[in-house]
Design a protein around this motif. Sequence first.
Motif, PDB file in Angstrom:
ATOM      1  N   ILE A 114       5.653  -3.058  -9.620  1.00  7.56           N
ATOM      2  CA  ILE A 114       6.804  -2.935  -8.725  1.00  7.56           C
ATOM      3  C   ILE A 114       8.023  -3.482  -9.464  1.00  7.56           C
ATOM      4  N   PRO A 115       9.076  -2.698  -9.603  1.00  4.57           N
ATOM      5  CA  PRO A 115      10.167  -3.067 -10.500  1.00  4.57           C
ATOM      6  C   PRO A 115      11.067  -4.188 -10.009  1.00  4.57           C
ATOM      7  N   LYS A 116      11.066  -4.458  -8.697  1.00  6.79           N
ATOM      8  CA  LYS A 116      11.912  -5.530  -8.199  1.00  6.79           C
ATOM      9  C   LYS A 116      11.161  -6.312  -7.132  1.00  6.79           C
ATOM     10  N   GLU A 117      11.573  -7.514  -6.941  1.00  6.02           N
ATOM     11  CA  GLU A 117      10.827  -8.405  -6.067  1.00  6.02           C
ATOM     12  C   GLU A 117      11.067  -8.109  -4.597  1.00  6.02           C
ATOM     13  N   TYR A 118      12.236  -7.581  -4.263  1.00  6.85           N
ATOM     14  CA  TYR A 118      12.591  -7.347  -2.871  1.00  6.85           C
ATOM     15  C   TYR A 118      13.076  -5.919  -2.659  1.00  6.85           C
ATOM     16  N   GLY A 119      13.165  -5.513  -1.399  1.00 12.25           N
ATOM     17  CA  GLY A 119      13.795  -4.255  -1.058  1.00 12.25           C
ATOM     18  C   GLY A 119      12.913  -3.044  -1.216  1.00 12.25           C
ATOM     19  N   ASN A 120      11.600  -3.196  -1.071  1.00 12.80           N
ATOM     20  CA  ASN A 120      10.686  -2.069  -1.204  1.00 12.80           C
ATOM     21  C   ASN A 120      10.252  -1.541   0.161  1.00 12.80           C
ATOM     22  N   LEU A 121       9.730  -0.330   0.157  1.00 18.22           N
ATOM     23  CA  LEU A 121       9.094   0.249   1.331  1.00 18.22           C
ATOM     24  C   LEU A 121       7.665   0.613   0.948  1.00 18.22           C
ATOM     25  N   PHE A 122       6.682   0.134   1.714  1.00 22.16           N
ATOM     26  CA  PHE A 122       5.280   0.430   1.473  1.00 22.16           C
ATOM     27  C   PHE A 122       4.766   1.301   2.608  1.00 22.16           C
ATOM     28  N   THR A 123       4.029   2.360   2.280  1.00 21.10           N
ATOM     29  CA  THR A 123       3.567   3.276   3.321  1.00 21.10           C
ATOM     30  C   THR A 123       2.175   3.816   3.009  1.00 21.10           C
ATOM     31  N   ASP A 124       1.399   4.094   4.068  1.00 21.87           N
ATOM     32  CA  ASP A 124       0.098   4.748   3.893  1.00 21.87           C
ATOM     33  C   ASP A 124       0.187   6.238   4.186  1.00 21.87           C
ATOM     34  N   ASP A 125       1.375   6.756   4.417  1.00 20.30           N
ATOM     35  CA  ASP A 125       1.567   8.175   4.705  1.00 20.30           C
ATOM     36  C   ASP A 125       1.711   8.949   3.393  1.00 20.30           C
ATOM     37  N   PHE A 126       0.658   9.683   3.027  1.00 16.46           N
ATOM     38  CA  PHE A 126       0.673  10.363   1.727  1.00 16.46           C
ATOM     39  C   PHE A 126       1.747  11.442   1.658  1.00 16.46           C
ATOM     40  N   MET A 127       2.241  11.917   2.811  1.00 20.43           N
ATOM     41  CA  MET A 127       3.306  12.907   2.792  1.00 20.43           C
ATOM     42  C   MET A 127       4.581  12.336   2.172  1.00 20.43           C
ATOM     43  N   LEU A 128       4.735  11.018   2.262  1.00 19.41           N
ATOM     44  CA  LEU A 128       5.915  10.377   1.692  1.00 19.41           C
ATOM     45  C   LEU A 128       5.742  10.035   0.216  1.00 19.41           C
ATOM     46  N   TRP A 129       4.510   9.944  -0.240  1.00 20.70           N
ATOM     47  CA  TRP A 129       4.303   9.533  -1.624  1.00 20.70           C
ATOM     48  C   TRP A 129       4.938  10.501  -2.612  1.00 20.70           C
ATOM     49  N   GLU A 130       4.832  11.792  -2.317  1.00 22.65           N
ATOM     50  CA  GLU A 130       5.412  12.760  -3.244  1.00 22.65           C
ATOM     51  C   GLU A 130       6.927  12.620  -3.291  1.00 22.65           C
ATOM     52  N   GLY A 131       7.522  12.293  -2.145  1.00 26.80           N
ATOM     53  CA  GLY A 131       8.962  12.059  -2.131  1.00 26.80           C
ATOM     54  C   GLY A 131       9.338  10.837  -2.939  1.00 26.80           C
ATOM     55  N   PHE A 132       8.450   9.843  -2.964  1.00 22.56           N
ATOM     56  CA  PHE A 132       8.712   8.631  -3.733  1.00 22.56           C
ATOM     57  C   PHE A 132       8.644   8.881  -5.232  1.00 22.56           C
ATOM     58  N   SER A 133       7.927   9.906  -5.644  1.00 22.78           N
ATOM     59  CA  SER A 133       7.642  10.090  -7.065  1.00 22.78           C
ATOM     60  C   SER A 133       8.907  10.252  -7.896  1.00 22.78           C
ATOM     61  N   GLY A 134       9.977  10.747  -7.294  1.00 18.89           N
ATOM     62  CA  GLY A 134      11.211  10.919  -8.043  1.00 18.89           C
ATOM     63  C   GLY A 134      12.232   9.836  -7.780  1.00 18.89           C
ATOM     64  N   MET A 135      11.826   8.795  -7.023  1.00 22.87           N
ATOM     65  CA  MET A 135      12.784   7.772  -6.616  1.00 22.87           C
ATOM     66  C   MET A 135      12.614   6.453  -7.362  1.00 22.87           C
ATOM     67  N   GLY A 136      11.608   6.357  -8.227  1.00 23.76           N
ATOM     68  CA  GLY A 136      11.399   5.108  -8.946  1.00 23.76           C
ATOM     69  C   GLY A 136      10.160   5.189  -9.802  1.00 23.76           C
ATOM     70  N   LYS A 137       9.982   4.262 -10.731  1.00 19.92           N
ATOM     71  CA  LYS A 137       8.884   4.330 -11.681  1.00 19.92           C
ATOM     72  C   LYS A 137       7.516   4.229 -11.019  1.00 19.92           C
ATOM     73  N   GLY A 138       7.376   3.425 -10.002  1.00 21.31           N
ATOM     74  CA  GLY A 138       6.056   3.179  -9.439  1.00 21.31           C
ATOM     75  C   GLY A 138       5.693   4.058  -8.274  1.00 21.31           C
ATOM     76  N   GLY A 139       6.595   4.926  -7.830  1.00 22.47           N
ATOM     77  CA  GLY A 139       6.335   5.727  -6.647  1.00 22.47           C
ATOM     78  C   GLY A 139       5.341   6.843  -6.896  1.00 22.47           C
ATOM     79  N   GLY A 140       4.979   7.530  -5.819  1.00 25.22           N
ATOM     80  CA  GLY A 140       4.043   8.629  -5.943  1.00 25.22           C
ATOM     81  C   GLY A 140       2.637   8.248  -5.528  1.00 25.22           C
ATOM     82  N   ARG A 141       1.703   9.132  -5.803  1.00 26.38           N
ATOM     83  CA  ARG A 141       0.315   8.919  -5.411  1.00 26.38           C
ATOM     84  C   ARG A 141      -0.298   7.753  -6.209  1.00 26.38           C
ATOM     85  N   PRO A 142      -0.967   6.800  -5.511  1.00 25.14           N
ATOM     86  CA  PRO A 142      -1.619   5.705  -6.241  1.00 25.14           C
ATOM     87  C   PRO A 142      -2.619   6.239  -7.266  1.00 25.14           C
TER      88      PRO A 142
END
Length: 235
Positions: A114-142
């Motif tokens: 996780i690139p920063k200590e604060y300000g993250n969003l964690f979710t178990d909704d896999f529909m959102l993971w793909e959207g995360f993939s382009g928003m930061g280094k650690g996003g996307g499918r685990p």
Amino acid sequence: MPENVNYYHITPLVNDLERFFNKYRLLAVESKELGIKLETKDLATFKPFPNKIYVMGSLKLSRNRKAKGILIRKEGKPVLNYSVASLWEFERSPDRIERSKVIVDYTISPKEAIPKEYGNLFTDDFMLWEGFSGMGKGGGRPAVFEGKPLVLPSLIRITPDELEKEFLCRNLGGIWTPKHKASAENRITRLQTFGNTFFPMMSRQYFPISWGSWESFRLEGEKYPALEDAVEPNV
């Protein structure tokens, strides 16, 4: 989004593959690590997709809005391991109502640190993971899901025959454990039966989830809880 705040998005689900029940209701949601204890008056239950065979629990929102899941706002460093317990009620007929409880153990499992200590969003909704993939280094499918089918953390009916075939009751308290090592697909580590019920167990699951950005979550619109609807810790 304030840098000293993290958000945790959970989506309590029930899969009724055989359409065994007529009505479903989420009665309570609790997490000691996240500091929440929600009661029936705080919650709503609905089908996010009418043609699907699962129902979802959510925050009860004003203006007749339906939001996918529950959003929790918590200050401080990210909580990387937490459990969420959900109590459900099922109706087969007016004189046949049963309850079951599901406990899911969550572990934040990004592809990279996780690139920063604060300000993250964690979710178990896999529909959102793909959207995360382009928003930061650690996003996307685990990483644990790479090349494997996704399995939602949900309460699934297990027949008595399946229970005896796949699980072993080790004590008189109705605690069942898998006869074989839990696979990556189901990750069930323990079941507990509640007497002679047709939806018989509390399942405890391990579920690795991803992190992302609030911006990706917000862009999804009214399907998800808005920032002002986030639950504050109360226990």
